[in-house]
Design an enzyme around this catalytic site. Structure first.
Site, mmCIF file in Angstrom:
data_model
loop_
_atom_site.group_PDB
_atom_site.id
_atom_site.type_symbol
_atom_site.label_atom_id
_atom_site.label_comp_id
_atom_site.label_asym_id
_atom_site.label_seq_id
_atom_site.Cartn_x
_atom_site.Cartn_y
_atom_site.Cartn_z
ATOM 1 N N CYS A 28 -9.599 -20.533 12.255
ATOM 2 C CA CYS A 28 -10.261 -19.371 12.853
ATOM 3 C C CYS A 28 -11.777 -19.493 12.721
ATOM 4 O O CYS A 28 -12.293 -19.812 11.645
ATOM 5 C CB CYS A 28 -9.784 -18.091 12.180
ATOM 6 S SG CYS A 28 -10.566 -16.592 12.796
ATOM 7 N N CYS B 103 -14.718 -13.168 7.611
ATOM 8 C CA CYS B 103 -13.690 -12.136 7.724
ATOM 9 C C CYS B 103 -13.045 -11.854 6.374
ATOM 10 O O CYS B 103 -12.746 -12.773 5.608
ATOM 11 C CB CYS B 103 -12.640 -12.562 8.745
ATOM 12 S SG CYS B 103 -11.342 -11.336 8.984
ATOM 13 N N GLN C 163 7.674 -5.279 6.469
ATOM 14 C CA GLN C 163 7.041 -6.533 6.078
ATOM 15 C C GLN C 163 6.244 -7.082 7.262
ATOM 16 O O GLN C 163 6.760 -7.133 8.381
ATOM 17 C CB GLN C 163 8.097 -7.549 5.640
ATOM 18 C CG GLN C 163 8.828 -7.178 4.370
ATOM 19 C CD GLN C 163 7.954 -7.282 3.125
ATOM 20 O OE1 GLN C 163 6.826 -7.770 3.161
ATOM 21 N NE2 GLN C 163 8.488 -6.819 2.002
ATOM 22 N N ASN D 20 16.007 -2.448 4.410
ATOM 23 C CA ASN D 20 15.820 -3.880 4.671
ATOM 24 C C ASN D 20 16.748 -4.763 3.836
ATOM 25 O O ASN D 20 17.274 -5.765 4.319
ATOM 26 C CB ASN D 20 14.357 -4.247 4.395
ATOM 27 C CG ASN D 20 13.991 -5.640 4.862
ATOM 28 O OD1 ASN D 20 14.127 -5.969 6.031
ATOM 29 N ND2 ASN D 20 13.520 -6.474 3.944
ATOM 30 N N GLU E 173 14.346 5.977 -2.178
ATOM 31 C CA GLU E 173 13.021 5.804 -1.578
ATOM 32 C C GLU E 173 12.240 7.093 -1.771
ATOM 33 O O GLU E 173 12.810 8.187 -1.760
ATOM 34 C CB GLU E 173 13.176 5.465 -0.084
ATOM 35 C CG GLU E 173 11.928 5.531 0.753
ATOM 36 C CD GLU E 173 10.840 4.588 0.282
ATOM 37 O OE1 GLU E 173 9.671 5.014 0.241
ATOM 38 O OE2 GLU E 173 11.153 3.421 -0.051
ATOM 39 N N ASP F 250 11.066 10.509 -6.457
ATOM 40 C CA ASP F 250 9.762 9.982 -6.855
ATOM 41 C C ASP F 250 9.990 8.934 -7.943
ATOM 42 O O ASP F 250 10.129 9.253 -9.120
ATOM 43 C CB ASP F 250 8.871 11.114 -7.367
ATOM 44 C CG ASP F 250 7.470 10.622 -7.731
ATOM 45 O OD1 ASP F 250 7.223 9.396 -7.669
ATOM 46 O OD2 ASP F 250 6.637 11.468 -8.093
ATOM 47 N N ASP G 261 11.984 -3.446 -5.176
ATOM 48 C CA ASP G 261 10.840 -4.011 -4.457
ATOM 49 C C ASP G 261 9.692 -3.015 -4.565
ATOM 50 O O ASP G 261 9.359 -2.325 -3.599
ATOM 51 C CB ASP G 261 11.240 -4.264 -2.999
ATOM 52 C CG ASP G 261 10.152 -4.969 -2.196
ATOM 53 O OD1 ASP G 261 9.122 -5.349 -2.795
ATOM 54 O OD2 ASP G 261 10.330 -5.126 -0.977
ATOM 55 N N CYS H 262 5.066 -7.894 -5.438
ATOM 56 C CA CYS H 262 3.834 -8.215 -4.708
ATOM 57 C C CYS H 262 2.649 -8.316 -5.661
ATOM 58 O O CYS H 262 1.497 -8.371 -5.225
ATOM 59 C CB CYS H 262 3.567 -7.165 -3.625
ATOM 60 S SG CYS H 262 3.352 -5.482 -4.242
#
Length: 447
Positions: free
Chosen positions: A86, A92, A279, A313, A329, A356, A376, A402
């Site tokens: 790029c 960026c 995702q 998912n 969730e 929660d 997750d 993550c």
């Protein structure tokens, strides 16, 4: 008293000045991909530099013994350097590793995971699994495009934020996007700059999947001619159009296809709403789900707890394998959509509810509880939840992370409660960035 002539000599013990240019060589990499070298006895982290390179770097931050800098000029290139694909890569804020060979990127991510597990938990997995990888470019199916109105020039800037700055880069390409979204990105500036309400625009979000679309956020009121132009553009590009007023949810401007993505290997389709979490890397999402199914190895009739289940998912593929899945969730609207996705895919044996999860969760006693759990969590991890899973003696726990630091912290809790870290590995969900995703499987000592 004599005075020295000419330029005053620099005190070697003084910290470097912001903006100062320094020359140095780099020996190794940090976990986030910066080169590490030394200058006048101080450790220097240089963004955009690689081991074996000699550079002139501009100082961006300076303390007494630590300097942060960015490459200003490359004097000697290292053998791990590749040309960025790029043209905006140097400025960026989206990508920071395009100058680095992909295998090197994977190496620093694996090293970051191993170091965090050792540092926070004093543990390593019994088996390191190969990195889960996919396309290095053309993978991203979601992006937010920023805008800034320059009143003095009567001009609208459209693009991405610069690295370490609030300034924008007016982008003409973004090769990490899926091609459909990159073509939209290229066409947006002319459209948006021609609107009467250009000064009132906030941002535009683009998303892919089965029915690509765009969400235009605006302040004030959207004039009718602007609405017509936006609708015409959406028709021309073959995408859906959603409009979002200030502090309002996105609303379809007219009849638009429901956004959705697929897990082709499982023949499952997931509807979502603009703003829902999905995702961003569709290819890797499929590979991640397949790996999760293999690692967790549920049997028909197993009771499985899916925490932070989102749109289902993981829950739907697990139910497809015969598991009885409870999905939890925090977002009530996403809970409803997860249940609807299960119905639309003809799956039963699932139950979704809202809670929660930052406050923990009451998990049934072992004799009434779950054989397996999948979680997750967001970047801050799931400290209270993993303690609850251990207390409930859930036999197998699959942790999708993550953030290696919070995964390592939570791993320490589980290992301290008698769990074994059977296997772990990184997932290259965000190539060209230093972001690390990982998967880890824990098994209780009694299993």
């Amino acid at each position: 008293m004599k005075h020295s002539r000419g330029r005053p000599r620099r005190n070697p013990d003084a910290p470097a000045a912001i903006g100062q240019k320094i020359e140095l060589g780099l020996q190794r990499l940090t976990h986030d991909g910066r080169g590490i070298g030394s200058w006048q006895g101080r450790t220097v982290f240089v963004e955009g530099a690689l081991p074996g390179e000699q550079v002139i770097a501009r100082v961006t931050r300076a303390r007494s013994k630590l300097i942060e800098a960015r490459v200003e000029r490359l004097l000697v290139a290292g053998d791990q350097r590749v040309p960025p694909r790029c043209r905006h890569a140097d400025l960026c804020g989206g990508c920071s590793l395009q100058h680095m060979a992909h295998q090197t990127q994977l190496g620093i991510k694996e090293q970051a995971l191993a170091q965090q597990l050792q540092h926070f938990a004093g543990v390593q997995p019994e088996r390191w699994m190969p990195a889960l990888t996919g396309p290095a470019y053309g993978y991203r199916q979601r992006t937010r495009v920023a805008m800034r109105w320059h009143s003095a020039e009567r001009r609208l800037q459209v693009g991405y934020r610069q690295r370490h700055s609030s300034e924008l880069i007016e982008v003409v390409e973004c090769p990490i996007l899926v091609p459909r979204l990159e073509s939209l990105l290229k066409a947006l500036p002319i459209l948006l700059a021609g609107l009467e309400s250009a000064a009132e625009l906030g941002h535009v979000e683009l998303f892919g999947g089965d029915a690509p679309g765009m969400v235009v956020r605006y302040l004030g009121k959207l004039p009718e001619p602007d609405l017509k132009r936006l609708q015409g553009f959406a028709h021309e590009q073959g995408v859906g159009l959603w409009l979002q007023g200030d502090d309002q949810p996105p609303v379809a401007s007219e009849a638009s296809a429901v956004p959705a993505y697929q897990l082709a290997d499982q023949r499952l389709r997931f509807a979502f709403a603009p703003g829902d979490f999905i995702q961003v890397n569709g290819w890797m999402n499929q590979a991640m789900v397949n790996q999760a199914l293999d690692w967790l190895a549920v049997a028909p009739g197993d009771r499985v707890l899916d925490l932070f289940c989102g749109l289902g998912n993981f829950a739907l593929p697990l139910a497809q394998r015969g598991a009885l899945v409870s999905g939890v969730e925090g977002d009530a609207d996403m809970v409803e959509r997860a249940a609807a996705n299960a119905r639309e895919n003809g799956l039963d044996g699932l139950h979704f509810y809202q809670a929660d999860l930052s406050k923990g969760l009451a998990i049934p006693a072992p004799d009434q509880g779950y054989q397996a759990a999948l979680l997750d969590p967001p970047r801050d991890g799931a400290e209270r939840l993993v303690a609850g899973l251990a207390e409930a003696q859930v036999g197998r726990i699959l942790y999708v992370s993550c953030n290696p630091a919070t995964l390592a912290r939570d791993a320490g809790i589980l290992v301290g409660r008698g769990y074994r870290l059977i296997q772990a590995g990184v997932m290259d969900m965000f190539p060209q960035t230093a972001h690390v995703e990982a998967m880890a499987l824990f098994v209780s000592g009694k299993d």
